[in-house]
Design an enzyme around this catalytic site. Structure first.
Site, short mmCIF file in Angstrom:
data_model
loop_
_atom_site.label_atom_id
_atom_site.label_comp_id
_atom_site.label_asym_id
_atom_site.label_seq_id
_atom_site.Cartn_x
_atom_site.Cartn_y
_atom_site.Cartn_z
N ASP A 1 -10.74 3.41 5.29
CA ASP A 1 -11.35 2.08 5.14
C ASP A 1 -12.86 2.19 4.96
OD1 ASP A 1 -9.68 -0.09 4.91
OD2 ASP A 1 -9.35 -0.30 7.06
N LYS B 1 0.83 -1.21 0.00
CA LYS B 1 0.00 0.00 0.00
C LYS B 1 0.86 1.25 0.00
CE LYS B 1 -3.74 -2.46 2.32
NZ LYS B 1 -4.37 -2.81 3.62
N GLN C 1 -4.07 -1.68 9.95
CA GLN C 1 -4.02 -2.98 9.28
C GLN C 1 -4.53 -4.08 10.21
OE1 GLN C 1 -3.08 -3.62 6.01
NE2 GLN C 1 -3.85 -5.66 6.45
#
Length: 296
Positions: free
Chosen positions: A120, A53, A97
Site C-alpha cells: 500500500d 484484487k 483491507q
C-alpha cells in the site's frame, strides 16, 4: 450538454500497460510474487474489493491468498497474523483491507506491516523515503496517477501542478511524487482562500477532495490537464445513485485533457498494487533476508 472537447485520459489502457509490465517482470523471478490479502469481517464492499484484487493478481501471474478473519477478531490476533506474514519469506507483499471493524485500531496494524512488504506504500518508512526521494514502495493511487500521465504523454517535468486535497492517501503523496519528477507543486485544500485563483494557474490540476463537482469550468485554465480522483455517489430519481467526480463534467469544454469518472484513475490503483508486489519481490530476491528495516 454537448460533448466536451478535452482529450480523454482513459484509465483502462494505461492500467493494461502497467499490468503487462508487472507480468513481464514477475515472469523473470525465480518464483511468482505472492500477495497476502488480509480481510476482517464480511463487509460486502471489502469482500468484493479483495476478490477483485486476487483475481487480477492471478491474471498477472502472481499468487495470492485471502486471509479472511472473522469480524470479532481481536487486535492481538490480527497483529499476530501480520507478524507471521512478515516472517514468511514466500510472502512478497501484505495488504490489509480497510476499513477494519470498529473495535480494531487500524494505525498499529498498518505500522506492524514490514515496510519492505507494505504494498500500500503507507508505512511511515515508505512515506519518509518518498519525501526524501529514496527508494521505497509508493502509495498505489498516487503512483498510478503518475503512470496514467506518463502513458498518455503528459509532461510533468517543469509543469505547474496544483493538487487539491491533502489526504495521506492521495494529496500529500502525489505532491511528493510530482516534486520528485521536477514539477512545481502547489498543494491546496478546503481552507485555501479563492481556490479558483490557485487552480487557474495550473498546467496540471489533480483533484482529490471528495466533494462532488468542486471544480467548475471557470476554475480551470484553458488547455490544462485535469485528473479527477474523486468518486462520489450522488442521488438520482430512481434511488440508485450515480458515480461522479470532484470535477464538473462541463470542465471538458475547457480542459485540454481530462480523466473520466469512472474509468480514469480507478483502474490504476489495483494495477499499481500488483506492480508494487512485483517490485517488493524483486528487492527481496536481491536481498532475501527481509527484516523490519526498509529495503533500500
Amino acid at each position: 450538454m454537448t460533448q466536451g472537447t478535452a482529450q480523454v485520459l482513459a484509465g483502462p489502457p494505461a492500467a493494461a500497460a502497467l499490468l503487462d509490465e508487472a507480468r513481464r517482470r514477475a515472469a523473470r523471478l525465480p518464483r511468482p510474487p505472492h500477495l497476502a490479502l488480509v480481510r476482517v469481517g464480511e463487509d460486502p464492499a471489502s469482500v468484493s474489493y479483495v476478490r477483485g484484487k486476487a483475481k487480477k493478481a492471478s491474471e498477472v501471474g502472481l499468487s495470492s491468498h485471502v486471509h479472511a478473519l472473522p469480524g470479532d477478531t481481536t487486535q492481538a490476533d490480527l497483529l499476530a497474523l501480520i507478524g507471521t506474514l512478515n516472517a514468511e519469506p514466500a510472502v512478497s507483499g501484505i495488504l490489509v483491507q480497510l476499513p477494519l471493524p470498529a473495535h480494531l485500531d487500524p494505525e498499529p496494524v498498518l505500522l506492524a506491516v514490514n515496510p519492505a512488504k507494505d504494498v500500500d506504500g503507507l508505512h511511515p518508512a515508505n512515506t519518509g523515503a518518498l519525501w526524501n526521494a529514496h527508494e521505497g514502495l509508493r502509495p498505489c493511487t498516487p503512483a498510478g496517477i503518475m503512470a496514467l500521465l506518463a502513458h498518455h504523454g503528459v509532461t510533468v517535468r517543469g509543469a505547474r501542478v496544483v493538487v487539491v486535497g491533502r489526504s495521506a492517501l492521495v494529496g500529500r503523496p502525489v505532491a511528493g511524487l510530482l516534486l520528485n519528477a521536477d514539477a512545481t507543486v502547489t498543494l491546496a485544500h478546503r481552507v485555501t482562500p479563492d481556490l479558483g485563483a490557485v487552480t487557474r494557474g495550473a498546467d496540471i490540476l489533480i483533484v482529490a477532495a471528495g466533494q462532488p463537482h468542486l471544480i467548475t469550468p471557470d476554475m480551470v485554465r484553458p488547455g490544462a490537464t485535469v485528473v479527477d480522483v474523486g468518486i462520489n455517489r450522488v442521488p438520482t430519481e430512481d434511488g440508485k445513485g450515480r458515480l461522479t467526480g470532484d470535477v464538473h463534467p462541463d470542465v471538458a469544454h475547457v480542459a485540454g485533457a481530462l480523466t473520466p469518472v469512472p474509468g480514469g484513475v480507478g483502474p490504476m490503483t489495483v494495477a499499481q498494487l500488483l506492480m508494487n508486489t512485483v517490485i517488493a519481490a524483486e528487492r527481496q530476491h536481491v536481498q532475501p533476508e527481509v527484516t523490519g528495516e526498509l529495503v533500500r
